[in-house]
Design a protein around this motif. Structure first.
Motif, short mmCIF file in Angstrom:
data_model
loop_
_atom_site.label_atom_id
_atom_site.label_comp_id
_atom_site.label_asym_id
_atom_site.label_seq_id
_atom_site.Cartn_x
_atom_site.Cartn_y
_atom_site.Cartn_z
N PHE A 185 -26.72 16.11 2.00
CA PHE A 185 -26.72 17.14 3.05
C PHE A 185 -25.30 17.24 3.59
O PHE A 185 -24.83 16.36 4.31
CB PHE A 185 -27.72 16.73 4.13
CG PHE A 185 -28.13 17.84 5.06
CD1 PHE A 185 -28.47 19.11 4.60
CD2 PHE A 185 -28.20 17.61 6.43
CE1 PHE A 185 -28.85 20.11 5.46
CE2 PHE A 185 -28.60 18.60 7.31
CZ PHE A 185 -28.93 19.86 6.82
N ASN A 189 -21.85 22.97 3.69
CA ASN A 189 -22.74 23.73 2.81
C ASN A 189 -24.10 24.01 3.44
O ASN A 189 -24.82 24.90 2.99
CB ASN A 189 -22.92 22.97 1.49
CG ASN A 189 -23.80 23.69 0.50
OD1 ASN A 189 -23.51 24.82 0.13
ND2 ASN A 189 -24.88 23.05 0.08
N ALA A 190 -24.44 23.24 4.48
CA ALA A 190 -25.80 23.26 5.00
C ALA A 190 -25.94 24.11 6.26
O ALA A 190 -24.98 24.34 7.00
CB ALA A 190 -26.23 21.83 5.31
N TYR A 220 -26.53 21.81 10.24
CA TYR A 220 -26.25 20.41 9.85
C TYR A 220 -26.29 19.46 11.05
O TYR A 220 -26.93 18.41 11.01
CB TYR A 220 -24.90 20.31 9.15
CG TYR A 220 -24.50 18.89 8.83
CD1 TYR A 220 -24.93 18.27 7.67
CD2 TYR A 220 -23.71 18.14 9.73
CE1 TYR A 220 -24.59 16.96 7.38
CE2 TYR A 220 -23.36 16.83 9.45
CZ TYR A 220 -23.81 16.24 8.27
OH TYR A 220 -23.47 14.94 7.99
N ALA A 263 -32.75 23.12 -2.09
CA ALA A 263 -31.46 22.75 -2.65
C ALA A 263 -31.36 23.12 -4.12
O ALA A 263 -32.30 23.63 -4.71
CB ALA A 263 -31.28 21.24 -2.48
N ALA A 283 -28.66 19.81 -0.66
CA ALA A 283 -29.53 20.59 0.20
C ALA A 283 -28.76 21.58 1.06
O ALA A 283 -27.83 21.20 1.79
CB ALA A 283 -30.37 19.67 1.09
N LYS A 284 -29.14 22.81 0.98
CA LYS A 284 -28.59 23.84 1.86
C LYS A 284 -29.38 23.90 3.16
O LYS A 284 -28.83 24.21 4.22
CB LYS A 284 -28.61 25.18 1.16
CG LYS A 284 -28.01 26.31 1.98
CD LYS A 284 -28.00 27.62 1.20
CE LYS A 284 -27.37 28.74 2.04
NZ LYS A 284 -27.35 30.02 1.31
N TYR A 285 -30.66 23.59 3.04
CA TYR A 285 -31.54 23.71 4.20
C TYR A 285 -32.53 22.56 4.21
O TYR A 285 -33.15 22.25 3.19
CB TYR A 285 -32.28 25.04 4.15
CG TYR A 285 -33.30 25.25 5.24
CD1 TYR A 285 -32.90 25.50 6.55
CD2 TYR A 285 -34.66 25.20 4.98
CE1 TYR A 285 -33.82 25.69 7.56
CE2 TYR A 285 -35.60 25.39 5.98
CZ TYR A 285 -35.17 25.64 7.27
OH TYR A 285 -36.09 25.83 8.27
#
Length: 499
Positions: free
Chosen positions: A95, A99-100, A103, A120, A134-136
Motif C-alpha cells: 500500500f 499510488n493509493a 493512504y 489492486a 493496492a490502489k484502494y
C-alpha cells in the motif's frame, strides 16, 4: 511477536485501552464516510487462485479485488505492507502513498486482526515476492480485540478449547485436521450409499434411552410437559425401521452420554450406526473391515500410522480373537468359570475399580477394559463375549452363553462394535428385565425396559446385523484426545472472566 504476551498477560485496564483506541478508529472511518462493518464486499478471486494462476493476472492492467484478515503490518516511509490471509492462503498487500487512495487514513486505522478488501494489480517486489499493489483498501470488519501471535499461539489447553476460534485461526494444521475429519465422514457416507444403504434421521429426544450402557442426560419438553432423555444411541429407532420394511439404513448423528471426560470419552459427539437386514455378524465383519480400510485410505492416503511409537498397520488382515480366550491368555485365569463374587474379588486383586452392585457382565467388562485392552496395538476383531456383557445381541448358535458380537480393537481401545441383532421379542423382554434388576440394584448405566421396542419386535424384525463407530476412531488415527477433535467441546463455565 509480542501479541501473545499483550493478549494473555495484560491487565483488564490495558484491554480496555486497546478496545477504546480501536473504537476511536471506527469513529474516524465513519467521519470519513466509511463503514466499519459493511454488508457488501467485492471479491474477484481467492488468494490461492491468484498465486496459482499468476501468469493469468500478472502484467495485466486490469485490477482485481481480494479480501482477508490482516495478520501482520509493516511500514517504511510512505509504504505499508499487510500480510493478508483468506481461507485458501496468504499474500502480501503493498500500500503506497504515491499510488493509493486515502493512504493516511486507511494505513492508520488498520490493526492486526482487521478484515480488509484490497483492490489492486499483481505486483512483484524487489525481493521477488508475489504481492499486490493496492490502489484502494477498505476496512470490511474492524476487530476490537488483539489476536494472539502466530508465533506463540495459545499455549494453555483450557484457554485453547475455550477460545477455539483463536486456536483454529492461528493453527492451519488444526484447521486441516478438521477438513480431514469432514472427509472421513463423507467417505464413510459415500461408501454406505454406494452399497445400497439409506441415510436417515431419528429423534435425539427419547422417552426411554436405549441401545447402549450409558448414563443419559435429561431435559424437559415444555409443550408436552414431560421429561425426555437425550439419546445415547439411535439403535432402537433404526431397528424399528427394519421392522418398517427398510433393509439397509444408517445414521451419522450426535450422541449424548453423561459420563466422565478423558482422552477417549466425550459427552457430546458424532457416531455412525448402520443396520442391515438378512446379514449376520460374520458377514458384517467382512463388510466393515473393507469399509474402514477404504475410508482410512481415502482420508489419509495411507494405512500405516504411528501410535505411542508403534507402527499400526490397518492394511493387514484383521485377526478374529475370542473374548474369553484373550482374557485367559492375558490374565492367566479362565474367567468364563468365575461367578459374580469371584470376578469382583479378581477385579480388586488387579486394582480395577468396580461396584459390588454391578452385574457379572459389567464387572467382567471393566476388568477387560482396564487390564487387557490397553495392551492391544494392531487392529483385530474381538468376538463372542458372554451374553451378560451385551443385552441386545443374538446368542451364539453353538454356545448359548455367548453372543454374536465383534469389536474393532486397536491402539489400546475399542474403535467400533457390531453384532447379530436380537430379534426374538420374548428374549429381548427377558434381557431388559435383567437390566432393570441391575438398575434397581444400583447400576445406573444398565439399560431400561422399552416395551414399545419389544412390541415392534413382536410384529417381526428380519434377521439383521448392526454396527457403530464414533469419532474416537478419527481422533486415535490423528493421535489427538477426542475432545480436541471436536470444534467446541463442553467446558465448565469460567465465571471469573465471563468466558
Amino acid at each position: 511477536m509480542g501479541f501473545f504476551f499483550r493478549t494473555y498477560f495484560h491487565t483488564d485496564a490495558m484491554l480496555n485501552d486497546i478496545r477504546e483506541e480501536r473504537k476511536k478508529k471506527i469513529e474516524r472511518l465513519k467521519s470519513a464516510g466509511h463503514e466499519a462493518y459493511p454488508a457488501r464486499v467485492k471479491r474477484d478471486e481467492r488468494i490461492a487462485d491468484v498465486l496459482e494462476n499468476w501468469e493469468k493476472f500478472y502484467g495485466v492492467a486490469k485490477e482485481l479485488s481480494i479480501v482477508g484478515r490482516v495478520f501482520a503490518i509493516r511500514g517504511q516511509g510512505g509504504v505499508s505492507f499487510f500480510d493478508l490471509k483468506d481461507e485458501s492462503g496468504g499474500m502480501q498487500v503493498v500500500f503506497r502513498k504515491d499510488n493509493a487512495t486515502e493512504y493516511d487514513l486507511i494505513s492508520d486505522v488498520i490493526d492486526i486482526g482487521d478484515f480488509i478488501e484490497a483492490t489492486a494489480v499483481p505486483y512483484v517486489t524487489k525481493r521477488n515476492e508475489k504481492s499486490i499493489d493496492a490502489k484502494y483498501i477498505r476496512v470490511i470488519t474492524k476487530s476490537l480485540q488483539p489476536i494472539p501471535s502466530e508465533w506463540y499461539g495459545i499455549e494453555d489447553t483450557e484457554t485453547r478449547l475455550r477460545k477455539r476460534y483463536l486456536d483454529l485461526l492461528l493453527n492451519p494444521e488444526l484447521r486441516e485436521l478438521f477438513r480431514k475429519k469432514s472427509a472421513f465422514w463423507q467417505h464413510t457416507r459415500n461408501y454406505l450409499l454406494k452399497n445400497g444403504y439409506l441415510e436417515v434421521e431419528t429423534p435425539i429426544l427419547e422417552a426411554i434411552p436405549g441401545g447402549a450402557d450409558a448414563r443419559p442426560f435429561v431435559t424437559h419438553h415444555n409443550a408436552l410437559n414431560v421429561d425426555f432423555y437425550l439419546r445415547i444411541s439411535p439403535e432402537l429407532n433404526l431397528k424399528r425401521l427394519l421392522v418398517a420394511g427398510y433393509e439397509k439404513v444408517f445414521e451419522i448423528g450426535r450422541i449424548f452420554r453423561n459420563e466422565g471426560i478423558d482422552d477417549e470419552h466425550l459427552q457430546d459427539y458424532t457416531q455412525l450406526e448402520l443396520y442391515a437386514a438378512y446379514m449376520d455378524y460374520e458377514a458384517l465383519m467382512k463388510f466393515i473391515e473393507k469399509m474402514v480400510k477404504q475410508v482410512i485410505q481415502k482420508t489419509f492416503g495411507t494405512l500405516i500410522f504411528s501410535w505411542e511409537g508403534i507402527e499400526i498397520d490397518w492394511g493387514r488382515k484383521w485377526a478374529h480373537i475370542k473374548y474369553y480366550d484373550l482374557l485367559k491368555k492375558e490374565l492367566g485365569v479362565d474367567v468364563s468359570k468365575l461367578g459374580h463374587r469371584e470376578l469382583f474379588d479378581l477385579a480388586r486383586e488387579r486394582h480395577v475399580e468396580v461396584d459390588q452392585n454391578w452385574g457379572r457382565g459389567r464387572i467382567l467388562d471393566q476388568i477387560y477394559k482396564k487390564t487387557v485392552r490397553p495392551k492391544i496395538t494392531q487392529p483385530y476383531f474381538l468376538i463372542n463375549p458372554p451374553v451378560d456383557v451385551e443385552p441386545l445381541a443374538k446368542r451364539h448358535r453353538k454356545s448359548q452363553d455367548l453372543v454374536d458380537r465383534f469389536q474393532i480393537v486397536a491402539m489400546g481401545t475399542e474403535l467400533g462394535k457390531g453384532f447379530s441383532e436380537l430379534n426374538d421379542p420374548e428374549e429381548q423382554r427377558s434381557r431388559f428385565q435383567e437390566q432393570m434388576r441391575l438398575r434397581a440394584a444400583g447400576d445406573d448405566e444398565a439399560q431400561m425396559m422399552d416395551e414399545s421396542f419389544v412390541e415392534a419386535l413382536e410384529y417381526g424384525m428380519p434377521p439383521a446385523a448392526g454396527f457403530g463407530l464414533s469419532e474416537r476412531l478419527f481422533a486415535m488415527l490423528v493421535d489427538k484426545p477426542v475432545r480436541e477433535m471436536v470444534f467446541f467441546p463442553p467446558m465448565r463455565p469460567k465465571k471469573d472472566t465471563g468466558e
